[in-house]
Each structure stands twice: as structure tokens, then as C-alpha cells.
Write a protein that holds these residues in place. Structure first.
Motif, PDB file in Angstrom:
ATOM      1  N   ARG A 181       0.838  -1.183   0.000  1.00  0.00           N
ATOM      2  CA  ARG A 181       0.000   0.000   0.000  1.00  0.00           C
ATOM      3  C   ARG A 181       0.880   1.242   0.000  1.00  0.00           C
ATOM      4  O   ARG A 181       1.959   1.264   0.606  1.00  0.00           O
ATOM      5  CB  ARG A 181      -0.934   0.018   1.226  1.00  0.00           C
ATOM      6  N   LEU A 182       0.432   2.258  -0.677  1.00  0.00           N
ATOM      7  CA  LEU A 182       1.162   3.510  -0.723  1.00  0.00           C
ATOM      8  C   LEU A 182       1.088   4.201   0.637  1.00  0.00           C
ATOM      9  O   LEU A 182       0.163   3.945   1.418  1.00  0.00           O
ATOM     10  CB  LEU A 182       0.562   4.426  -1.798  1.00  0.00           C
ATOM     11  N   PRO A 183       2.057   5.093   0.935  1.00  0.00           N
ATOM     12  CA  PRO A 183       1.983   5.861   2.194  1.00  0.00           C
ATOM     13  C   PRO A 183       0.643   6.587   2.299  1.00  0.00           C
ATOM     14  O   PRO A 183       0.080   7.019   1.279  1.00  0.00           O
ATOM     15  CB  PRO A 183       3.146   6.845   2.075  1.00  0.00           C
ATOM     16  N   ASP A 187      -1.605   7.997  -0.727  1.00  0.00           N
ATOM     17  CA  ASP A 187      -2.817   7.250  -1.078  1.00  0.00           C
ATOM     18  C   ASP A 187      -4.049   8.132  -0.980  1.00  0.00           C
ATOM     19  O   ASP A 187      -4.927   8.100  -1.865  1.00  0.00           O
ATOM     20  CB  ASP A 187      -2.965   6.041  -0.148  1.00  0.00           C
ATOM     21  N   ASN A 188      -4.139   8.933   0.059  1.00  0.00           N
ATOM     22  CA  ASN A 188      -5.295   9.820   0.225  1.00  0.00           C
ATOM     23  C   ASN A 188      -5.359  10.875  -0.879  1.00  0.00           C
ATOM     24  O   ASN A 188      -6.446  11.225  -1.351  1.00  0.00           O
ATOM     25  CB  ASN A 188      -5.242  10.505   1.596  1.00  0.00           C
ATOM     26  N   THR A 189      -4.190  11.367  -1.287  1.00  0.00           N
ATOM     27  CA  THR A 189      -4.155  12.361  -2.367  1.00  0.00           C
ATOM     28  C   THR A 189      -4.611  11.750  -3.682  1.00  0.00           C
ATOM     29  O   THR A 189      -5.429  12.336  -4.412  1.00  0.00           O
ATOM     30  CB  THR A 189      -2.736  12.935  -2.532  1.00  0.00           C
ATOM     31  N   ILE A 190      -4.100  10.565  -3.986  1.00  0.00           N
ATOM     32  CA  ILE A 190      -4.495   9.880  -5.224  1.00  0.00           C
ATOM     33  C   ILE A 190      -5.974   9.563  -5.215  1.00  0.00           C
ATOM     34  O   ILE A 190      -6.679   9.730  -6.216  1.00  0.00           O
ATOM     35  CB  ILE A 190      -3.666   8.588  -5.408  1.00  0.00           C
ATOM     36  N   ARG A 191      -6.464   9.133  -4.072  1.00  0.00           N
ATOM     37  CA  ARG A 191      -7.880   8.800  -3.967  1.00  0.00           C
ATOM     38  C   ARG A 191      -8.760  10.047  -4.145  1.00  0.00           C
ATOM     39  O   ARG A 191      -9.808   9.991  -4.807  1.00  0.00           O
ATOM     40  CB  ARG A 191      -8.160   8.159  -2.611  1.00  0.00           C
ATOM     41  N   ALA A 192      -8.323  11.179  -3.576  1.00  0.00           N
ATOM     42  CA  ALA A 192      -9.095  12.421  -3.708  1.00  0.00           C
ATOM     43  C   ALA A 192      -9.169  12.869  -5.162  1.00  0.00           C
ATOM     44  O   ALA A 192     -10.219  13.318  -5.643  1.00  0.00           O
ATOM     45  CB  ALA A 192      -8.467  13.515  -2.839  1.00  0.00           C
ATOM     46  N   VAL A 193      -8.055  12.744  -5.880  1.00  0.00           N
ATOM     47  CA  VAL A 193      -8.047  13.118  -7.302  1.00  0.00           C
ATOM     48  C   VAL A 193      -8.901  12.141  -8.106  1.00  0.00           C
ATOM     49  O   VAL A 193      -9.687  12.541  -8.970  1.00  0.00           O
ATOM     50  CB  VAL A 193      -6.606  13.149  -7.842  1.00  0.00           C
TER      51      VAL A 193
END
Length: 302
Positions: A181-183, A187-193
């Protein structure tokens, strides 16, 4: 079985998002430069982020088996579409022939199909949709572009393997198969985008549809293409799945994504290679409007 209430709600949401894009484009608030920038943003950033997060699911033997089934199904579909593109439009005008042939190979499964798969089938649906799109993305940058120009093999394959969506699929597959899993902050940034994918994609399609005129619905060639794209191809896929004994989620994803309208890149490439770009835009917009009816119909089969 597809929840029809959820499907109708999703269709309504997608329609309203497209209507917003068409409204702002019609009023002149957003111009062609914004549309091109938004297209690049969605393809190069938003959609890849959505793909990566879709792979962050627990890998099970069933999901692995389904992924293999969808990959094989999509590969067969792309070969069939390539053959159909050559056979169905051999006698069209020079400016229209490459447009129609490319539009048969390249559907809007990336922009429109991924949100539909996510809304109907959840995260597993997005994973399978991403797998389904691999052969199509390879075909659209190889066989598809060859309809417009003759490119060297090295240039074509470089475009394929450096495409952000292809890179995202490979990265997502690594995360899924290894369990890594990404840090958290990444991960939260990628998910938000990635969560912006549905809204921005449908808004972009709406901007493209803003150029639609009622006369576009009366062009026999556009109607012929829409029939092939939304009826003939998914019908052949549905029959093939039945004959091959493929059912469940892999069959549903294969048929529904095969029933997607023409890809937006059809009009973009037509303009770049000085083909009939207005006709290309008509194929995209008219097939997109008709798909609002066709997609729910095909979903009733599952």
C-alpha cells in the motif's frame, strides 16, 4: 443482477453532469482551450488516479480468475472490432473512413465506462473495467492511429507503454498482487483526485455534446455507425459470452463496456489529421446521446 433503480439514478446523475458541461460551453463561459486542458487533465491525472485506487482491493482467486476472463474477452473484442471496421466502412468518403474505422475500435469506455462500472459493480467492476481497457488502449494507439497515419512501430509502442492509464494499470496491478500500500498521505491524495473522475469526465463529454445540432441525428452514416457501436457490437459480445459459457460479473462488464459510444479522441484525431472533424464530433455526440438508452437496456440482461 444489476439494480435498475441504482442504474437509473446513475444515468440521471451522469446526464445532469453532461448537461452542466453543455450549458457552460454553450454560454461561452468555457472555450475550446479549456476543453483541451480538461481532456489532458482527465487522461493524464484524474483517470490514472481512479485506476490506481480501484486496484486497492483484496486479491482473491475469484477476482484473479475474473480478470483473466475479462482480459481474454477484451482481446477478442478488439480483434473483432478491427475486422468489422475494415468490412463495414470500405466505401465511405476518404475524410470519413478513418473516422468511422477508428470510432469502431475506440469506444468511450475509458471516460464513460469506468464511472458506469463503478456505479453498478463497485470496486471489483472498476478493476475489471481497467483490465478490459488494456487491449483497447493498445489497439487505439496502434491499429486505431494506423487508420489516420503510418507510424513506426517504435513510436507506436512508446506511446502505448508510456500512456498514463497503462502505467496506472501496471502500478495498480503491482499493488493488488503484492498487497503493498502507498503511504497514507500519498494514497489519500491519489484517492481524492480519482474521486473527481466521474464529475470531470461527464462534464467534458457534455462540453463536446454542446456542438450537437438536431440535423446530426438525421445523417444516415452517423445513424449507421451508432447502430453498429451500440447494438451490433454488444450483441455480438453478448452472444459470444453465452457461447463461451462466460457469465456473472466478467460477462456484464464485457457487454456493458462494449456498448459504450464513440471515444472523444475520435474527434481530436480527426482534427489533427485534417479529416472530417465535424462529422467525427457528430459520431461522438449522437452515439453518446443514444447510449443513454442503450446502456440501461443492455444492463437488463444481467
Amino acid at each position: 443482477m444489476v439494480d435498475m433503480n441504482a442504474l437509473l439514478a446513475l444515468q440521471g446523475q451522469l446526464f445532469l453532469l453532461m448537461a452542466l458541461g453543455a450549458f457552460f460551453s454553450r454560454r461561452g463561459i468555457l472555450d475550446g482551450g479549456f476543453q483541451k486542458g480538461l481532456t489532458d487533465l482527465v487522461i493524464d491525472l484524474v483517470l490514472p488516479c481512479s485506476i490506481i485506487t480501484s486496484f486497492e482491493v483484496e486479491l482473491t482467486s475469484e477476482l484473479l480468475h475474473q480478470s483473466i476472463q475479462v482480459a481474454v474477452s477484451s482481446l477478442v473484442i478488439q480483434v473483432g472490432c478491427w475486422l468489422l471496421a475494415h468490412a463495414a466502412f470500405r466505401r465511405c468518403a476518404a475524410g470519413r473512413q478513418p473516422v468511422l474505422q477508428y470510432a469502431v475500435i475506440c469506444s468511450n469506455a475509458g471516460f464513460l465506462g469506468t464511472p458506469v462500472a463503478q456505479g453498478l459493480f463497485g470496486a471489483p467492476g472498476v478493476v475489471l473495467a481497467s483490465i478490459y481497457l488494456i487491449p483497447q488502449r493498445v489497439a487505439m494507439w496502434t491499429l486505431g492511429v494506423a487508420f489516420f497515419e503510418k507510424s513506426s512501430g517504435r513510436d507506436v509502442w512508446k506511446r502505448v507503454f508510456t500512456h498514463p492509464c497503462i502505467v496506472a494499470v501496471f502500478l495498480g496491478a503491482v499493488l493488488m498482487f503484492t498487497g503493498l500500500r502507498l503511504p497514507g498521505v500519498v494514497d489519500n491524495t491519489i484517492r481524492a483526485v480519482g474521486d473527481c473522475n466521474t464529475g470531470l469526465s461527464m462534464f467534458l463529454v457534455g462540453m463536446l455534446m454542446s456542438r450537437l445540432h438536431w440535423r446530426d441525428f438525421l445523417d444516415p452514416t452517423v445513424l449507421y455507425y451508432s447502430l453498429i457501436r451500440l447494438v451490433v457490437i454488444p450483441l455480438a459480445v453478448f452472444a459470444g459470452c453465452r457461447l463461451a459459457g462466460l457469465d456473472g460479473l466478467p460477462a456484464a462488464v464485457s457487454v456493458v463496456l462494449a456498448a459504450m459510444p464513440a471515444g472523444a479522441t475520435t474527434a481530436i484525431l480527426a482534427s489533427r489529421y485534417e479529416c472530417d472533424s465535424a462529422f467525427a464530433a457528430s459520431c461522438v455526440t449522437v452515439s453518446t446521446v443514444f447510449s443513454l438508452v442503450a446502456i440501461p437496456v443492455w444492463c437488463t440482461f444481467f
